[in-house]
Scaffold this active site. Sequence first.
Site, PDB file in Angstrom:
ATOM      1  N   TYR A 183       0.871  -1.187   0.028  1.00 16.23           N
ATOM      2  CA  TYR A 183       0.000   0.171   0.054  1.00 16.23           C
ATOM      3  C   TYR A 183       0.885   1.309   0.042  1.00 16.23           C
ATOM      4  O   TYR A 183       2.099   1.219   0.273  1.00 16.23           O
ATOM      5  CB  TYR A 183      -0.941   0.046   1.175  1.00 16.23           C
ATOM      6  CG  TYR A 183      -0.338   0.360   2.574  1.00 16.23           C
ATOM      7  CD1 TYR A 183       0.528  -0.564   3.278  1.00 16.23           C
ATOM      8  CD2 TYR A 183      -0.426   1.578   3.057  1.00 16.23           C
ATOM      9  CE1 TYR A 183       1.181  -0.385   4.334  1.00 16.23           C
ATOM     10  CE2 TYR A 183       0.118   1.791   4.454  1.00 16.23           C
ATOM     11  CZ  TYR A 183       0.871   0.938   4.978  1.00 16.23           C
ATOM     12  OH  TYR A 183       1.619   1.201   6.060  1.00 16.23           O
ATOM     13  N   ARG A 185       8.262   4.208  -4.811  1.00 18.77           N
ATOM     14  CA  ARG A 185       8.026   3.017  -3.422  1.00 18.77           C
ATOM     15  C   ARG A 185       7.381   2.098  -3.611  1.00 18.77           C
ATOM     16  O   ARG A 185       7.384   0.949  -3.653  1.00 18.77           O
ATOM     17  CB  ARG A 185       8.038   3.964  -2.055  1.00 18.77           C
ATOM     18  CG  ARG A 185       8.142   3.234  -1.025  1.00 18.77           C
ATOM     19  CD  ARG A 185       7.939   3.968   0.421  1.00 18.77           C
ATOM     20  NE  ARG A 185       6.676   4.301   0.351  1.00 18.77           N
ATOM     21  CZ  ARG A 185       6.377   5.115   1.697  1.00 18.77           C
ATOM     22  NH1 ARG A 185       7.338   5.468   2.456  1.00 18.77           N
ATOM     23  NH2 ARG A 185       5.260   5.755   1.553  1.00 18.77           N
ATOM     24  N   ARG A 238      -7.728 -20.260  -2.011  1.00 24.18           N
ATOM     25  CA  ARG A 238      -6.755 -20.157  -1.260  1.00 24.18           C
ATOM     26  C   ARG A 238      -5.629 -21.240  -1.009  1.00 24.18           C
ATOM     27  O   ARG A 238      -5.926 -22.410  -0.827  1.00 24.18           O
ATOM     28  CB  ARG A 238      -7.326 -20.255   0.373  1.00 24.18           C
ATOM     29  CG  ARG A 238      -6.283 -20.024   1.548  1.00 24.18           C
ATOM     30  CD  ARG A 238      -6.965 -19.562   2.743  1.00 24.18           C
ATOM     31  NE  ARG A 238      -6.159 -19.304   3.965  1.00 24.18           N
ATOM     32  CZ  ARG A 238      -5.181 -20.024   4.511  1.00 24.18           C
ATOM     33  NH1 ARG A 238      -5.168 -21.352   3.985  1.00 24.18           N
ATOM     34  NH2 ARG A 238      -4.276 -19.563   5.431  1.00 24.18           N
ATOM     35  N   HIS A 294      -1.045 -21.262  -0.349  1.00 28.08           N
ATOM     36  CA  HIS A 294       0.116 -20.237  -0.081  1.00 28.08           C
ATOM     37  C   HIS A 294       0.954 -19.914  -1.144  1.00 28.08           C
ATOM     38  O   HIS A 294       1.317 -18.669  -1.239  1.00 28.08           O
ATOM     39  CB  HIS A 294       0.988 -20.726   1.082  1.00 28.08           C
ATOM     40  CG  HIS A 294       0.546 -20.921   2.531  1.00 28.08           C
ATOM     41  ND1 HIS A 294      -0.914 -21.741   2.826  1.00 28.08           N
ATOM     42  CD2 HIS A 294       0.559 -20.186   3.673  1.00 28.08           C
ATOM     43  CE1 HIS A 294      -1.140 -21.547   4.076  1.00 28.08           C
ATOM     44  NE2 HIS A 294      -0.518 -20.781   4.622  1.00 28.08           N
ATOM     45  N   LYS A 317       6.492  -1.870   1.773  1.00 27.57           N
ATOM     46  CA  LYS A 317       5.252  -1.184   2.447  1.00 27.57           C
ATOM     47  C   LYS A 317       4.222  -2.132   2.302  1.00 27.57           C
ATOM     48  O   LYS A 317       3.350  -2.095   1.500  1.00 27.57           O
ATOM     49  CB  LYS A 317       4.894   0.117   1.890  1.00 27.57           C
ATOM     50  CG  LYS A 317       4.167   0.901   2.794  1.00 27.57           C
ATOM     51  CD  LYS A 317       3.952   2.393   2.760  1.00 27.57           C
ATOM     52  CE  LYS A 317       3.229   3.074   3.208  1.00 27.57           C
ATOM     53  NZ  LYS A 317       3.276   2.999   4.599  1.00 27.57           N
ATOM     54  N   GLU A 326      12.159   2.907  14.113  1.00 25.06           N
ATOM     55  CA  GLU A 326      11.222   3.597  13.523  1.00 25.06           C
ATOM     56  C   GLU A 326       9.986   3.524  14.514  1.00 25.06           C
ATOM     57  O   GLU A 326       9.756   2.769  15.149  1.00 25.06           O
ATOM     58  CB  GLU A 326      10.876   3.261  11.939  1.00 25.06           C
ATOM     59  CG  GLU A 326      10.090   2.116  11.903  1.00 25.06           C
ATOM     60  CD  GLU A 326       9.926   2.027  10.638  1.00 25.06           C
ATOM     61  OE1 GLU A 326       9.484   2.840   9.756  1.00 25.06           O
ATOM     62  OE2 GLU A 326       9.970   0.682   9.821  1.00 25.06           O
ATOM     63  N   LEU A 348      11.179   1.425   7.011  1.00 26.33           N
ATOM     64  CA  LEU A 348      10.580   2.178   5.732  1.00 26.33           C
ATOM     65  C   LEU A 348      11.309   3.300   5.472  1.00 26.33           C
ATOM     66  O   LEU A 348      11.406   4.180   6.253  1.00 26.33           O
ATOM     67  CB  LEU A 348       9.021   2.206   5.880  1.00 26.33           C
ATOM     68  CG  LEU A 348       8.219   2.653   4.594  1.00 26.33           C
ATOM     69  CD1 LEU A 348       8.019   1.349   3.855  1.00 26.33           C
ATOM     70  CD2 LEU A 348       6.978   3.367   5.058  1.00 26.33           C
TER      71      LEU A 348
END
Length: 293
Positions: A33, A52, A100, A102, A149, A182, A207
């Site tokens: 995101y 990014r 579903r 993995h 991220k 952070e 990040l």
Amino acid sequence: MSRIAYVNGRYVPHGSAMVHVEDRAYQFADGVYEVCEVFGGRLVDETRHLDRLDRSLRELRIPAPMDRRALLTVMRETVARNRVRDGLVYLQVSRGVARRDHPFPDPPPAPALVVTAKSLSAAAGDKAAASGVSVITVPETRWARPDIKSVSLLPNVLAKQQAKEAGAREAWFVDPEGRVLEGSSTNAWIVTHDGKVVTRQADTHILRGVTRAAVSDLIGRRNLTLEERAFTVEEAKAAAEAFITSASSLVIPVVRIDGAPVADGQPGPVATALRKGIHDVTEMSHVVTPPFV
Ligand code: PMP
């Protein structure tokens, strides 16, 4: 006015904006995101955010959902449709929808894209900055790649909740050697008594904040000295100033760490000046949301 979300090719009322139950972000946190500031109806630092995003997608081998121009169009359109002047645009890309299992689905599904936008009160941010905020410190509990991220934010959620319950605004993750990494949703900074502005080097353990980059530019512009290095909780507690940065809160002075005041317990001049100057150095898009009449 009702909110609008972009979901996989359509602008839909926020209340009925849905993703599939087998979206990989929902089941595996298999997605990434971005959160981009909207200031005065303009997107702030969209190039850095999309750079990014590209990197996060590449690291996880998720294909881009569309090219950059199209993505920017969707972000700007979502901001405009929600009439956001000051606030945030949120963008999420997941590996897509598949039965579903993995491993990466084969053949790969189309990546799923969601974009939302919301207004925030600029005055509320200014108020927090004027009084300064408290942070607590917590042990690092995240995976080894917080530079990506990803939407896998459970440790960040738990840390932020712990901060809230302690009456603090933010929690700083600390490595086993006592060095600050952070915040749960911000980068961490201190100012030394000889005026150096210090933030941890951006390697795979934190990040690479877009606001962190803008503040670094501003530090250069103001002829201040930037040091990218680790600092300990002890050094932060004894520093002249401390502050946090993010696209959603810009620069916010930190006045207490684990309950102990930083210097005189008041917002410091360097953090305050950096907050004031931040939009002098950021990239601004054209006006997406015109002023309301
Ligand atoms: N660190 C973490 C863990 C974050 O979630 C954020 C917010 N995206 C930041 C730092 C600050 O990054 P930015 O300045 O790009 O918002």
